[in-house]
Design an enzyme around this catalytic site. Structure first.
Site, short mmCIF file in Angstrom:
data_model
loop_
_atom_site.label_atom_id
_atom_site.label_comp_id
_atom_site.label_asym_id
_atom_site.label_seq_id
_atom_site.Cartn_x
_atom_site.Cartn_y
_atom_site.Cartn_z
N HIS A 1 -9.26 1.04 5.27
CA HIS A 1 -8.79 1.18 5.80
C HIS A 1 -8.39 1.55 7.00
O HIS A 1 -9.13 2.42 6.76
CB HIS A 1 -7.15 2.09 4.36
CG HIS A 1 -5.84 1.95 5.66
ND1 HIS A 1 -5.73 2.64 6.51
CD2 HIS A 1 -4.92 0.84 4.94
CE1 HIS A 1 -3.94 1.61 6.31
NE2 HIS A 1 -3.57 1.13 5.66
N GLY B 1 1.75 2.02 10.70
CA GLY B 1 3.38 3.37 10.24
C GLY B 1 4.03 3.10 11.85
O GLY B 1 4.17 4.91 11.55
N GLU C 1 -4.92 -5.43 10.85
CA GLU C 1 -4.00 -4.80 10.82
C GLU C 1 -4.66 -3.64 12.13
O GLU C 1 -5.27 -2.10 11.88
CB GLU C 1 -4.86 -3.59 9.89
CG GLU C 1 -3.76 -3.71 8.37
CD GLU C 1 -2.97 -3.11 7.66
OE1 GLU C 1 -2.58 -3.12 6.70
OE2 GLU C 1 -4.21 -2.33 6.98
N LYS D 1 0.43 4.29 -0.43
CA LYS D 1 -0.61 4.90 0.08
C LYS D 1 -0.91 6.40 -0.42
O LYS D 1 -0.82 6.73 -1.94
CB LYS D 1 0.03 5.39 1.58
CG LYS D 1 -0.02 4.17 2.53
CD LYS D 1 0.01 4.43 3.81
CE LYS D 1 0.04 3.32 4.66
NZ LYS D 1 -0.09 3.89 5.81
N SER E 1 3.42 -2.42 10.12
CA SER E 1 5.29 -2.25 10.31
C SER E 1 5.92 -3.86 9.80
O SER E 1 6.94 -4.21 10.50
CB SER E 1 5.35 -1.97 11.81
OG SER E 1 4.85 -0.77 12.13
N ASN F 1 0.64 -0.59 0.02
CA ASN F 1 0.44 0.46 0.34
C ASN F 1 0.87 1.03 -0.32
O ASN F 1 1.43 1.93 1.01
CB ASN F 1 -1.14 0.25 1.17
CG ASN F 1 -1.60 1.47 0.81
OD1 ASN F 1 -1.86 2.08 0.38
ND2 ASN F 1 -2.11 0.75 2.74
N GLU G 1 -7.18 4.29 8.21
CA GLU G 1 -6.75 5.44 7.63
C GLU G 1 -7.84 5.99 7.16
O GLU G 1 -8.46 7.65 7.03
CB GLU G 1 -5.38 5.90 6.75
CG GLU G 1 -4.31 5.45 7.70
CD GLU G 1 -3.04 5.67 6.67
OE1 GLU G 1 -3.10 5.49 5.40
OE2 GLU G 1 -1.77 5.08 8.09
C1 PEP Z 1 -0.13 -0.10 5.84
O1 PEP Z 1 -0.48 0.61 5.02
O2 PEP Z 1 -1.58 -0.94 5.89
C2 PEP Z 1 0.41 -0.19 7.13
C3 PEP Z 1 0.71 -1.50 6.89
O3 PEP Z 1 1.41 0.49 6.84
P1 PEP Z 1 3.14 0.13 7.62
O4 PEP Z 1 3.19 -1.48 6.94
O5 PEP Z 1 3.98 1.24 7.26
O6 PEP Z 1 3.18 0.45 8.73
#
Ligand code: PEP
Length: 251
Positions: A97, A175, A169, A11, A215, A9, A99
């Site tokens: 997601h 992040g 997640e 973003k 992460s 992803n 976000e």
């Molecule tokens: C994500 O954007 O779904 C995500 C898991 O981000 P990150 O790997 O940066 O934590």
């Protein structure tokens, strides 16, 4: 046997030049992705065509959107219709997601409508679910995730459910550099499979790919991918770097 899925992803990162550089840098690794595996790239809308063009000859690589709207067309300023994604060669979309839920107020009802519209257009949804730190600490993580799943999938047939992807997640791991331990990730992914088995059947639950995201990086991908109920990873930050993402794909 369930597919192994490595999804990146991006973003709101990468202009067209950076998108070309990243996908070109991944070409050799993407060309070696084997059967029953899929690498999914989720660029911003403006990079979708660049990405679909660059991966068009690769058998096990797809481009998904990061979001889509649930209406077919109309006066919805700023939204993207599923047919517009299909036209670009996009094969699916991340839905719900954290976000999107956190910054743009997306609800479980929105995710449900989006999943139904996506399936109607032969776009594969990746439904994201996960708890925040307070919910984990206060012991309401499981009912919260159960509600996200049952409301998100309401009205879908078992066959539809087996055709989508669910990504666990935890918000506190996205992040932040704080990855869930493999035990924590496996525990919740197993729980999600149990929720699917109770709501549909064990057969449907066993067919549905469940990913972990939060992460993920080259250093931890292998351990995460070895867990029994984790069929792949959804990667944010580390999917923007050729070296890191290549190592995750190879893991
Ligand atoms: C994500 O954007 O779904 C995500 C898991 O981000 P990150 O790997 O940066 O934590």
């Amino acid at each position: 046997m369930r597919q192994t899925i490595i999804a990146g992803n991006w973003k709101m990162h990468n202009d067209r030049a950076a998108a070309k550089e990243l996908v070109s840098g991944l070409q050799d690794v993407l060309a070696q992705v084997g059967d029953n595996r899929e690498v999914i790239l989720c660029p911003p809308y403006t990079d979708l065509e660049t990405a679909t063009t660059l991966i068009s000859k690769l058998a096990h690589v797809s481009v998904y959107a990061q979001n889509m709207f649930y209406e077919e067309k109309g006066a919805f300023t700023g939204e993207i219709a599923p047919s517009m994604l299909r036209e670009l060669g996009v094969k699916g979309s991340i839905i719900g997601h954290s976000e999107r839920r956190g910054y743009f107020g997306e609800t479980n009802l929105d995710t449900n409508k989006k999943i139904k519209t996506a399936l109607g257009h032969k776009l594969r949804p990746i439904l994201c679910v996960g708890e925040n730190e307070d919910q984990r600490v206060n012991g309401v993580m499981k009912p919260w995730i159960q509600m996200q799943i049952l409301e998100g999938l309401q009205g879908l047939s078992g066959e539809d459910v087996a055709s989508i992807v669910i990504a666990y997640e935890p918000l506190w791991a996205i992040g932040t550099g704080r990855t869930a331990t493999v035990e924590q990730a496996q525990e919740v992914c197993q729980y999600i499979r149990q929720v699917l088995a109770d709501a549909y059947s064990k057969e449907i639950a066993d067919k549905t790919p469940i990913l972990y995201g939060g992460s993920v990086k080259a250093a931890n991908a292998k351990d995460i991918l070895q867990q029994a109920d984790i069929d792949g990873v959804l990667v944010g930050g580390a999917s923007l770097k050729v070296d890191e993402f290549s190592q995750i794909i190879k893991a």
